[in-house]
Design a protein around this motif. Structure first.
Motif, PDB file in Angstrom:
ATOM      1  N   VAL A 277       0.846  -1.197   0.000  1.00  0.00           N
ATOM      2  CA  VAL A 277       0.000   0.000   0.000  1.00  0.00           C
ATOM      3  C   VAL A 277       0.883   1.248   0.000  1.00  0.00           C
ATOM      4  O   VAL A 277       0.614   2.225  -0.705  1.00  0.00           O
ATOM      5  N   GLU A 278       1.967   1.202   0.767  1.00  0.00           N
ATOM      6  CA  GLU A 278       2.897   2.347   0.783  1.00  0.00           C
ATOM      7  C   GLU A 278       3.634   2.468  -0.547  1.00  0.00           C
ATOM      8  O   GLU A 278       3.879   3.571  -1.033  1.00  0.00           O
ATOM      9  N   ASP A 325      -9.295   1.748  -2.798  1.00  0.00           N
ATOM     10  CA  ASP A 325      -9.983   2.943  -3.288  1.00  0.00           C
ATOM     11  C   ASP A 325      -9.343   4.157  -2.619  1.00  0.00           C
ATOM     12  O   ASP A 325      -9.715   4.572  -1.522  1.00  0.00           O
ATOM     13  N   ARG A 326      -8.390   4.733  -3.301  1.00  0.00           N
ATOM     14  CA  ARG A 326      -7.581   5.775  -2.659  1.00  0.00           C
ATOM     15  C   ARG A 326      -8.318   7.097  -2.510  1.00  0.00           C
ATOM     16  O   ARG A 326      -8.062   7.840  -1.564  1.00  0.00           O
ATOM     17  N   ALA A 328     -11.523   7.361  -1.846  1.00  0.00           N
ATOM     18  CA  ALA A 328     -12.377   7.163  -0.665  1.00  0.00           C
ATOM     19  C   ALA A 328     -11.523   7.163   0.603  1.00  0.00           C
ATOM     20  O   ALA A 328     -11.941   7.671   1.649  1.00  0.00           O
ATOM     21  N   LEU A 329     -10.330   6.621   0.489  1.00  0.00           N
ATOM     22  CA  LEU A 329      -9.427   6.576   1.653  1.00  0.00           C
ATOM     23  C   LEU A 329      -9.052   7.995   2.097  1.00  0.00           C
ATOM     24  O   LEU A 329      -9.104   8.334   3.283  1.00  0.00           O
ATOM     25  N   GLN A 330      -8.743   8.804   1.120  1.00  0.00           N
ATOM     26  CA  GLN A 330      -8.386  10.197   1.424  1.00  0.00           C
ATOM     27  C   GLN A 330      -9.552  10.912   2.083  1.00  0.00           C
ATOM     28  O   GLN A 330      -9.382  11.656   3.055  1.00  0.00           O
ATOM     29  N   GLU A 331     -10.726  10.643   1.555  1.00  0.00           N
ATOM     30  CA  GLU A 331     -11.942  11.271   2.071  1.00  0.00           C
ATOM     31  C   GLU A 331     -12.179  10.843   3.529  1.00  0.00           C
ATOM     32  O   GLU A 331     -12.443  11.671   4.401  1.00  0.00           O
ATOM     33  N   ALA A 332     -12.045   9.544   3.764  1.00  0.00           N
ATOM     34  CA  ALA A 332     -12.262   9.022   5.122  1.00  0.00           C
ATOM     35  C   ALA A 332     -11.220   9.592   6.081  1.00  0.00           C
ATOM     36  O   ALA A 332     -11.526   9.927   7.230  1.00  0.00           O
ATOM     37  N   ARG A 333     -10.015   9.742   5.613  1.00  0.00           N
ATOM     38  CA  ARG A 333      -8.953  10.296   6.465  1.00  0.00           C
ATOM     39  C   ARG A 333      -9.267  11.746   6.802  1.00  0.00           C
ATOM     40  O   ARG A 333      -9.121  12.179   7.943  1.00  0.00           O
ATOM     41  N   ARG A 334      -9.672  12.460   5.783  1.00  0.00           N
ATOM     42  CA  ARG A 334      -9.988  13.876   5.984  1.00  0.00           C
ATOM     43  C   ARG A 334     -11.141  14.040   6.960  1.00  0.00           C
ATOM     44  O   ARG A 334     -11.134  14.919   7.815  1.00  0.00           O
ATOM     45  N   ALA A 335     -12.111  13.147   6.832  1.00  0.00           N
ATOM     46  CA  ALA A 335     -13.294  13.236   7.702  1.00  0.00           C
ATOM     47  C   ALA A 335     -13.019  12.672   9.097  1.00  0.00           C
ATOM     48  O   ALA A 335     -13.883  12.713   9.958  1.00  0.00           O
ATOM     49  N   LEU A 344     -11.540   0.317   4.299  1.00  0.00           N
ATOM     50  CA  LEU A 344     -11.196   0.387   2.875  1.00  0.00           C
ATOM     51  C   LEU A 344      -9.989  -0.498   2.572  1.00  0.00           C
ATOM     52  O   LEU A 344      -9.913  -1.145   1.528  1.00  0.00           O
ATOM     53  N   LEU A 345      -9.059  -0.538   3.508  1.00  0.00           N
ATOM     54  CA  LEU A 345      -7.918  -1.444   3.328  1.00  0.00           C
ATOM     55  C   LEU A 345      -8.385  -2.896   3.435  1.00  0.00           C
ATOM     56  O   LEU A 345      -7.986  -3.750   2.641  1.00  0.00           O
ATOM     57  N   LEU A 346      -9.222  -3.152   4.421  1.00  0.00           N
ATOM     58  CA  LEU A 346      -9.709  -4.537   4.598  1.00  0.00           C
ATOM     59  C   LEU A 346     -10.471  -5.013   3.358  1.00  0.00           C
ATOM     60  O   LEU A 346     -10.338  -6.166   2.951  1.00  0.00           O
ATOM     61  N   ASP A 347     -11.267  -4.111   2.772  1.00  0.00           N
ATOM     62  CA  ASP A 347     -12.030  -4.482   1.568  1.00  0.00           C
ATOM     63  C   ASP A 347     -11.098  -4.929   0.454  1.00  0.00           C
ATOM     64  O   ASP A 347     -11.330  -5.930  -0.216  1.00  0.00           O
ATOM     65  N   ALA A 348     -10.056  -4.138   0.241  1.00  0.00           N
ATOM     66  CA  ALA A 348      -9.107  -4.484  -0.831  1.00  0.00           C
ATOM     67  C   ALA A 348      -8.413  -5.799  -0.495  1.00  0.00           C
ATOM     68  O   ALA A 348      -8.275  -6.684  -1.348  1.00  0.00           O
TER      69      ALA A 348
END
Ligand code: RM4
Ligand code: MN
Ligand code: MN
Length: 396
Positions: A277-278, A325-326, A328-335, A344-348
């Motif tokens: 992921v990194e 889904d990066r 969505a990940l950014q969005e979740a982090r921001r929120a 989101l990581l688990l889903d992938a």
């Protein structure tokens, strides 16, 4: 772009993912094809390579079946030959090339107290000369990577000066660095213990990174997944090194306890995924070059099959990281939605990417099921007949 395959892979650009899967490159190690063991025993297998040419031939099989392993790393003197040009040509005739050149500064009696850190300048000279010889070999085989691991360290407190040893190492490596041709890179691998048990001269990423910073831009850190204390968050180390622009390469393998060199992804596939992921994001930055190499020894398992399984595990880890889904990940982090981000990581990670990887291999002209194809090919039986008992990789 929305995927046509939205059900399986979510909001993902499937064509883009496939393209990156096809472009993945993994280097296999010559020593992973030979007989190896532990300090207790080596269990010989029929048909293992008798010389570097045969190791390269086995590596070519792995590339033929997986499509992503076009280079093989060599270890000198285990892979010493009279004519390196001939080894290069042999590799090329089989569709592969020689990758990283790994010097060996840990088996000679002279190196009992270390190599480039040894208190005796004559031993340091010998070690440095071997490193210079490997720069020359790299040039001859057409490789631009010198991959260094040192067994240097001490066994008892007071045995030698930490700082004195560090200065000796940097002096020797400075000479080698200066001798490298312009396009060559030096990778420095760290390891917290073994064979030295009290301290190691490059024990962790900080020691390796600061040594690289002293040496110059073309010195970069190599992360071997088996070379950390048990609780270390390796993906975090990876992120830091990437941010410093000094993550030069990987030695993939897996461990349960020590430096076990088991098949990558066999013990902790989630950790491998998180590392990727990194990497996925960093790979998109221009100028990033990371050499992805496998460093495993197969003691009881059939070598070529073990290598193929390692490669397919790496393909799957990469594919799973690519479908995160990066946005969505950014969005979740921001929120500040902690668990949405985590899920989101688990889903992938939970997605079955095997069909995607099989397709990438097929598109590369390799095998959709490489282990089955290898078994059907009869290669193992053929080489067992030709090579008989084989020979050790240089360990025993
Ligand atoms: C070390 C290290 C090196 C490898 C040797 C054989 O633990 O991982 O990369 O070349 O083992
Ligand atoms: Mn290694
Ligand atoms: Mn190791």
């Amino acid at each position: 772009m929305e995927s046509t395959n939205a059900k399986t892979y979510g909001r993902v650009d499937v064509a883009g993912v496939e393209e990156r899967l096809r472009a993945q490159r993994l280097e296999t190690p010559s020593w992973g094809y030979g007989d190896t063991g532990t300090r207790f025993a080596v269990f010989p297998q029929k048909g293992v390579p008798r010389d570097p040419f045969e190791k390269v031939a086995d590596a070519a099989q792995v590339h033929r079946l997986t499509g992503v392993c076009p280079t093989v790393a060599v270890h000198i003197p285990w892979d010493k030959v009279d004519d390196y040009g001939e080894l290069k040509e042999h590799a090329e005739s089989l569709g592969v090339g020689i990758g990283a050149v790994n010097p060996n500064l840990f088996q000679e009696p002279d190196y009992k107290l270390g190599s480039v850190c040894h208190p005796d300048p004559a031993v340091r000279r010998r070690a440095t000369d071997h490193l210079l010889e490997c720069v020359e070999i790299a040039r001859e085989v057409g490789s631009d990577v010198l991959s260094l691991w040192f067994a240097d360290g001490t066994n008892y407190a007071g045995q030698d000066s930490f700082v004195g040893r560090r200065h000796r190492m940097i002096e020797c490596l400075g000479e080698v660095y200066a001798a490298m041709p312009g396009g060559m890179r030096m990778l420095l691998e760290y390891k917290p213990y073994e064979p030295a048990f009290y301290h190691t001269d490059l024990a962790d990423w900080g020691a390796a990174l600061t040594a690289c910073q002293r040496l110059g831009e073309r010195a970069e850190v190599l992360v071997d997944l088996g070379h950390h204390a048990k609780e270390v968050n390796i993906e975090y180390v990876v992120a830091l090194l990437l941010d410093e622009g000094r993550l030069g390469g990987f030695h993939f393998n897996n461990r349960k306890y020590g430096d076990d060199d088991l098949i990558v992804g066999s013990v902790n596939p989630f950790e491998l995924f998180l590392i990727y992921v990194e990497l996925v994001e960093a790979e998109e930055c221009p100028g990033t070059r990371i050499d992805y190499m496998i460093d495993q020894t197969h003691n009881i398992e059939p070598k070529i099959e073990a290598m193929i399984l390692s490669v397919t595990n790496l393909q799957e880890a990469y594919a799973k990281a690519l479908i995160v889904d990066r946005d969505a990940l950014q969005e979740a982090r921001r929120a500040g939605d902690v668990l949405a981000a985590h899920r989101l990581l688990l889903d992938a990670y939970a997605t079955d990417v095997r069909p995607l990887c099989a397709k990438a291999r097929e598109d590369l002209g390799a095998a959709s099921d490489p282990i089955a194809a290898f078994k059907e090919s009869g290669y193992a039986q053929k080489v067992a007949g030709e090579r008989g008992e084989g020979a050790g990789a240089g360990w025993s």
